[in-house]
Motif scaffolding. Structure first.
Motif: not given
Length: 242
Positions: A127-128, A173, A175, A189, A191, A217-219, A221
């Motif tokens: 998770s982010t 995704h 990221a 990032v 997709y 993680c920034t998005h 994933t």
């Protein structure tokens, strides 16, 4: 009634009796013919059903045989692919080891080697803001990397290079970011609408002893991991300053 009239009566009666009997015989004959036709059709239908079952079985056997032949033909290719993947992984490790040895030969100011290479993330889903924790290490010169927390703590000050490599599958995704003491310094990032892909993020950082670097993680994933794709986190001290 005269004898002639009586004779005529018997003749006419006999004529009608013969006609009735002939009609009944013809009717019975038609019924028998219909029954024979129905019986013949039933036999033919039975023969066709048997033939269809035989054809179906033959077709299934042919398909099964072709599938088995295809699987047999693919076995050498799968083995070749596996060996090729192993060779690529070995070449990468050899190249990195040579880089480490080259760094040792040239020296980073003191001859001290500080470098690590980690893989095998603790999860495939992140998770982010969550840290990518890589629990397996190829090597950890200087013991700067912690495989339980995913953190690298600089044993010495100087110029470091870090790299994060991750892969994603179809419709997913991926990221990642390199974070230096809480500051996001490099991002990636990606997709993938179809197929699969990999991406890397790199950073050169000046660090002082005790400072930390992690991969985050920034998005949301979903990582893709298999024999051809391996997520990694690595870093090396290029030049020591303190």
């Amino acid at each position: 009634m005269t004898s002639q009239a009586l004779l005529l009566f018997f003749v006419v009666t006999a004529f009608f009796v013969l006609i009735a009997e002939g009609t009944e015989y013809e009717h019975k004959s038609n019924e028998e013919q219909l029954l024979e036709k129905i019986s013949s059709l039933e036999v033919k239908v039975g023969i066709l059903e048997n033939q269809d079952e035989m054809r179906s079985k033959v077709i299934k056997d042919v398909i099964a045989k072709e599938i088995a032949e295809i699987k047999t033909a693919l076995e050498p290719l799968n083995e070749k692919h596996r060996k090729l993947s192993e060779d690529v992984a070995n070449l990468k490790a050899e190249k990195f080891n040579k880089t480490v040895e080259s760094t040792r030969a040239v020296g980073n100011g003191t001859g001290q080697i500080i470098a690590f290479s980690a893989y095998d993330p603790t999860s495939k889903t992140f998770s982010t803001g969550q840290t990518f924790v890589f629990r397996s290490v190829d090597f950890n010169e200087g013991n700067g990397y912690n495989s339980l927390s995913g953190e690298f703590t600089a044993p010495a000050g100087g110029l470091y290079q870090f790299s994060v490599h991750v892969c994603n599958g179809e419709g997913k995704h991926v990221a990642s970011a390199i974070v230096h003491d809480g500051t996001y310094v490099a991002y990636s990032v990606q997709y993938q609408p179809s197929g699969s892909s990999c991406s890397s993020v790199n950073a050169l950082l000046m660090m002082t002893p005790g400072q930390k670097v992690v991969a985050k993680c920034t998005h949301p994933t979903k990582l893709l991991e298999d024999q051809c794709r391996r997520a990694t986190f690595m870093g090396i001290l290029i030049h020591k300053t303190a």
